[in-house]
Design an enzyme around this catalytic site. Structure first.
Site, PDB file in Angstrom:
ATOM      1  N   ILE A   1      75.001 113.995 -38.704  1.00  0.00           N
ATOM      2  CA  ILE A   1      73.985 114.991 -39.038  1.00  0.00           C
ATOM      3  C   ILE A   1      74.522 116.417 -39.002  1.00  0.00           C
ATOM      4  CG2 ILE A   1      73.135 115.282 -36.677  1.00  0.00           C
ATOM      5  CD1 ILE A   1      70.276 115.405 -37.893  1.00  0.00           C
TER       6      ILE A   1
ATOM      7  N   ASP B   1      76.217 117.020 -45.695  1.00  0.00           N
ATOM      8  CA  ASP B   1      75.127 116.183 -46.190  1.00  0.00           C
ATOM      9  C   ASP B   1      74.050 115.996 -45.134  1.00  0.00           C
ATOM     10  OD1 ASP B   1      76.858 115.964 -48.317  1.00  0.00           O
ATOM     11  OD2 ASP B   1      76.586 113.802 -48.552  1.00  0.00           O
TER      12      ASP B   1
ATOM     13  N   THR C   1      81.725 106.265 -51.845  1.00  0.00           N
ATOM     14  CA  THR C   1      82.480 107.357 -52.438  1.00  0.00           C
ATOM     15  C   THR C   1      83.122 106.978 -53.765  1.00  0.00           C
ATOM     16  OG1 THR C   1      84.465 108.752 -52.131  1.00  0.00           O
ATOM     17  CG2 THR C   1      84.438 106.642 -51.000  1.00  0.00           C
TER      18      THR C   1
ATOM     19  N   GLU D   1      85.984 107.796 -54.525  1.00  0.00           N
ATOM     20  CA  GLU D   1      87.398 107.520 -54.253  1.00  0.00           C
ATOM     21  C   GLU D   1      87.701 106.026 -54.325  1.00  0.00           C
ATOM     22  OE1 GLU D   1      90.072 109.495 -53.636  1.00  0.00           O
ATOM     23  OE2 GLU D   1      88.967 111.373 -53.877  1.00  0.00           O
TER      24      GLU D   1
ATOM     25  N   TYR E   1      91.438 106.274 -46.582  1.00  0.00           N
ATOM     26  CA  TYR E   1      90.010 106.604 -46.604  1.00  0.00           C
ATOM     27  C   TYR E   1      89.263 105.710 -47.585  1.00  0.00           C
ATOM     28  CZ  TYR E   1      85.806 109.143 -48.048  1.00  0.00           C
ATOM     29  OH  TYR E   1      84.522 109.468 -48.397  1.00  0.00           O
TER      30      TYR E   1
ATOM     31  N   LYS F   1      86.428 102.783 -46.867  1.00  0.00           N
ATOM     32  CA  LYS F   1      85.124 102.830 -47.531  1.00  0.00           C
ATOM     33  C   LYS F   1      84.896 101.581 -48.392  1.00  0.00           C
ATOM     34  CE  LYS F   1      83.065 106.759 -46.391  1.00  0.00           C
ATOM     35  NZ  LYS F   1      81.669 106.832 -45.889  1.00  0.00           N
TER      36      LYS F   1
ATOM     37  N   ARG G   1      80.114 123.167 -47.075  1.00  0.00           N
ATOM     38  CA  ARG G   1      81.283 122.298 -47.150  1.00  0.00           C
ATOM     39  C   ARG G   1      82.354 122.811 -46.196  1.00  0.00           C
ATOM     40  NH1 ARG G   1      82.787 117.152 -48.132  1.00  0.00           N
ATOM     41  NH2 ARG G   1      83.467 116.792 -50.273  1.00  0.00           N
TER      42      ARG G   1
END
Length: 364
Positions: A12, A16, A135, A137, A159, A163, A194
């Site tokens: 949190i 996002d 993602t 990616e 990464y 994911k 960001r």
């Protein structure tokens, strides 16, 4: 009287997470968030959401809990205490380059962390709905075309591999145990919130510092990388919409338009009245000021101290990935059809909002 919905957001304190918390609070949710103890001071994105004078743990509809995706006992404790209707799993080690440097931690958080959540959920008598942050990616920039839900995955980083595991284990638990689990395959989404280690924010903070005379030049990696960039505020709407459907699904969320890192640099400089031209190739490429143009002085109260011929961009091989993903462009037509979702923010509007924020911070 309608029962107040309860949402639990992991991650949190991130970009996002903060936008999603705003959205859910506006919709009348009681929002609970998980933050790591190591990020206990990193709540600046949330401070405006807490009731004045009530403290971080005492706000009426927003409560933070200490926990970690690498610690199943903390997740179990929080889940039993909160009893959420919806979970938004946004927590992750989300920087691609860092995942090459810390692959084990990335896997433990981004892959096994999701498994821990799912295991807790399947043993509950009334399991909540889960949104899993996936993602673009995953695709690895396969063919330079549009990427959709039917495009095969080809991860090119620890990464993305972590994911990928999370994506597949969500599908398995959905099909095996009937859990309501959605994967949102989100393409790059940015904002003034960001982190500064991500390229868009690195560019907007760098441009702000350069035009204010606080920095001479900006060092970047692969300027040819093409990305589909949207605004995080738009993308969290899609996250919420996915959990409101009758049946769970995995959807691509993207703008359908993409530009190079080089073009994003050009856009940012032109917003503050500086025209940059690029020459050379590879690690020898540079960006040089070739002209000045009009800009909105009400948005950017600056006095340029730059000259034509100044080199403001250089390429540094340290910022290249071991495996590059050159092209990511999303096809969100299914999300448009199923959710009625469309992005509200253009790339120019996104760059302007980020740059306005970073120029103001640099002036202070």
């Amino acid at each position: 009287m309608t029962k107040q919905k309860i949402a639990l957001i992991t991650g949190i304190t991130g970009q996002d997470g903060s936008y999603l918390a705003e959205l859910l609070l506006d919709k009348g949710y009681a929002v609970h968030g998980i933050k790591r103890r190591t990020s206990s001071k990193n709540i600046m994105r949330l401070e405006h959401l807490f009731d004045a004078g009530r403290g971080l743990e005492g706000s009426k509809n927003l409560t933070l809990h200490h926990g970690d995706l690498t610690d199943g006992s903390s997740l179990t404790r929080i889940m039993n205490q909160v009893q959420p209707d919806e979970i938004y799993n946004l927590a992750a080690q989300s920087h691609v380059q860092v995942s090459f440097e810390e692959p084990e931690y990335t896997a433990n958080t981004d892959a096994l962390g999701v498994l821990r959540l799912l295991e807790i959920m399947r043993n509950l008598s009334n399991p909540p709905r889960l949104y899993q942050a996936s993602t673009s990616e995953l695709y690895g920039g396969l063919d330079g075309g549009y990427l959709s839900e039917t495009t095969p995955f080809s991860p090119r980083s620890p990464y993305a591999a972590a994911k990928h595991y999370a994506f597949q284990i969500c599908k398995i638990y959905r099909e095996a145990y009937g859990l309501f689990v959605c994967n949102g395959i989100l393409f790059n989404h940015e904002s003034p919130r960001r982190g500064e280690n991500f390229v868009t924010r690195k560019i907007t903070t760098g441009v702000a510092a350069i035009v204010l005379g606080k920095q001479a030049k900006l060092l970047l990696g692969n300027l040819d990388s093409i990305r589909d960039w949207g605004h995080a505020r738009d993308y969290v709407k899609a996250q919420w919409m996915m959990l409101q459907q009758k049946t769970p699904s995995d959807l691509v969320i993207a703008t359908g338009e993409a530009i190079t890192v080089r073009e994003f640099v050009r856009i940012c400089f032109e917003l503050v009245g500086v025209v940059v031209d690029f020459s050379g190739a590879g690690t020898s490429e540079i960006g040089t000021i070739v002209a000045f143009t009009d800009y909105d002085e009400s948005l950017f109260p600056i006095e340029l101290r730059l000259e034509i011929g100044d080199v403001v961009i250089e390429v540094d091989e340290r910022f290249f990935r071991p495996l590059e993903v050159d092209h990511l462009l999303g096809d969100a037509s299914l999300a448009r059809k199923m959710l009625g979702w469309t992005p509200d923010t253009t790339i120019l509007e996104l760059a302007r909002e980020m740059l306005v924020s970073d120029v103001r911070k640099a002036i202070l």
